[in-house]
Design an enzyme around this catalytic site. Sequence first.
Site, mmCIF file in Angstrom:
data_model
loop_
_atom_site.group_PDB
_atom_site.id
_atom_site.type_symbol
_atom_site.label_atom_id
_atom_site.label_comp_id
_atom_site.label_asym_id
_atom_site.label_seq_id
_atom_site.Cartn_x
_atom_site.Cartn_y
_atom_site.Cartn_z
ATOM 1 N N TRP A 101 52.488 -11.326 -45.564
ATOM 2 C CA TRP A 101 52.378 -10.493 -44.353
ATOM 3 C C TRP A 101 53.546 -9.532 -44.232
ATOM 4 O O TRP A 101 53.372 -8.375 -43.845
ATOM 5 C CB TRP A 101 52.232 -11.353 -43.105
ATOM 6 C CG TRP A 101 50.970 -12.157 -43.124
ATOM 7 C CD1 TRP A 101 50.856 -13.517 -43.028
ATOM 8 C CD2 TRP A 101 49.629 -11.652 -43.259
ATOM 9 N NE1 TRP A 101 49.536 -13.880 -43.099
ATOM 10 C CE2 TRP A 101 48.756 -12.766 -43.231
ATOM 11 C CE3 TRP A 101 49.068 -10.379 -43.398
ATOM 12 C CZ2 TRP A 101 47.369 -12.645 -43.343
ATOM 13 C CZ3 TRP A 101 47.694 -10.249 -43.509
ATOM 14 C CH2 TRP A 101 46.863 -11.360 -43.476
ATOM 15 N N ASP A 171 57.339 -10.143 -36.510
ATOM 16 C CA ASP A 171 55.948 -10.591 -36.455
ATOM 17 C C ASP A 171 55.988 -12.098 -36.224
ATOM 18 O O ASP A 171 56.451 -12.843 -37.087
ATOM 19 C CB ASP A 171 55.264 -10.249 -37.794
ATOM 20 C CG ASP A 171 53.852 -10.832 -37.920
ATOM 21 O OD1 ASP A 171 53.399 -11.537 -36.998
ATOM 22 O OD2 ASP A 171 53.209 -10.571 -38.965
ATOM 23 N N LYS A 195 46.330 -17.171 -33.901
ATOM 24 C CA LYS A 195 46.932 -18.310 -34.570
ATOM 25 C C LYS A 195 47.307 -19.369 -33.540
ATOM 26 O O LYS A 195 46.851 -20.482 -33.596
ATOM 27 C CB LYS A 195 48.172 -17.880 -35.362
ATOM 28 C CG LYS A 195 47.949 -16.700 -36.319
ATOM 29 C CD LYS A 195 47.094 -17.070 -37.513
ATOM 30 C CE LYS A 195 46.501 -15.885 -38.267
ATOM 31 N NZ LYS A 195 47.440 -14.975 -38.875
HETATM 32 C C1 LIG Z 1 47.359 -13.760 -39.716
HETATM 33 C C2 LIG Z 1 48.620 -13.016 -39.792
HETATM 34 C C3 LIG Z 1 48.657 -11.612 -39.876
HETATM 35 C C4 LIG Z 1 47.411 -10.779 -39.944
HETATM 36 O O1 LIG Z 1 46.840 -10.764 -38.689
HETATM 37 P P1 LIG Z 1 45.569 -9.873 -38.291
HETATM 38 O O2 LIG Z 1 45.507 -10.102 -36.826
HETATM 39 O O3 LIG Z 1 44.404 -10.447 -39.044
HETATM 40 O O4 LIG Z 1 45.836 -8.466 -38.661
HETATM 41 C C5 LIG Z 1 49.883 -10.994 -39.883
HETATM 42 N N1 LIG Z 1 51.021 -11.699 -39.817
HETATM 43 C C6 LIG Z 1 51.029 -13.039 -39.742
HETATM 44 C C7 LIG Z 1 52.326 -13.768 -39.661
HETATM 45 C C8 LIG Z 1 49.831 -13.736 -39.723
HETATM 46 O O5 LIG Z 1 49.835 -15.080 -39.645
#
Ligand SMILES: *Cc1c(COP(=O)(O)O)cnc(C)c1O
Length: 360
Positions: A101, A171, A195
């Site tokens: 990511w 993030d 998540k």
């Molecule tokens: C799942 C995830 C993403 C991608 O997320 P989307 O909402 O599908 O774009 C990005 N960063 C992390 C840490 C993730 O767990």
Amino acid sequence: MGRVYNFSAGPAVLPEEVLKEAAAEMLDYQGSGMSVMEMSHRSKVYDDIIKTAEADLRELMGIPENYEVLFLQGGAWTQFSAIPMNLMKNGVADYIVTGQWAKKAWQEAQKYGKAVKVASSEDETFSYIPDCSDLPIDDDADYVYICENNTIYGTKFWNLPNTKGKDLVADVSSCFLSEPVDVNKYAVIYGGVQKNIGPAGVTIVIIRKDLIRDDLAEYVPTMLKYKTQADAGSLFNTPPCYGIYICGKVFKWLKANGGLAAMKTRNEEKAKILYDFLDQSDMFKGTVRKEDRSLMNVPFITGNDELDAKFVAESKAAGLENLKGHRSVGGMRASIYNAMPKAGVEKLVEFMTEFEKANK
Ligand SMILES: *Cc1c(COP(=O)(O)O)cnc(C)c1O
């Protein structure tokens, strides 16, 4: 069949109380005579829902007044572009690449300026967090970027990097609301909610107000300017109304269950049960350097692909779902987010104990 223990990395388990409440309100939300899915986002009823959600999130995280809270769409992926478009003034940003990511975010940022990879753990399949105490941060870097919890690899920054005074962007998709946080240490905290908070379709961005600007490049889409969204209180266009409503319910659930400090204690207890088992097992091994282990995502392997496949199939039959690991790590991964009850982790460890005995 009843409900299973769902170890999915995302979309993921939600608190049962929240789902039941939402079910009870499905046809008639609090006397409005309609479902939240059916109501105008400009209505008074909905205004209360989104404002209460924001107030509860502010209270849970202790978000200071000088930060804006935005409820957006497009997932974390959209922020991979929005962040450089909004935050690059000098056109330079430093990225710490600790997983897929962070790598995608770094690659996307290269479209908008000079995105520099200042550290990486790719040399060892992202199984650790690099030393970030003295990185070659660019003098003119507009921000330093991290993915705080690496969902795929199961690592977590337990110490934030030394950004040498630069703004930190994180993030937190897979560790959002899993523990108390000092918002002041960040310029931007963001994540998709699917998540650890709510249903897919909502992205929360918490951003320091002085970073919200209007003097952006001509090409920046109206929808991707934080200013557009901040000025409109996340109601510039139709927001993901129902998703925000469920997030609001999860915030209430977190408050009723002791807030983020209590959540951290619970999450530590749950993770300890699983990690303690892994550390004494002859068959199963954790894949992450111990001091960097995530409380949320726990990857593990047997070292034998056939045995891994057998484990995934048999655990599913036993009501333990979505334990197959990400294709880039292989093996298994148990995501044990806030809403995973301790009983679910105990049942998993019980199953692993039996599986190990039966397959010696
Ligand atoms: C799942 C995830 C993403 C991608 O997320 P989307 O909402 O599908 O774009 C990005 N960063 C992390 C840490 C993730 O767990």
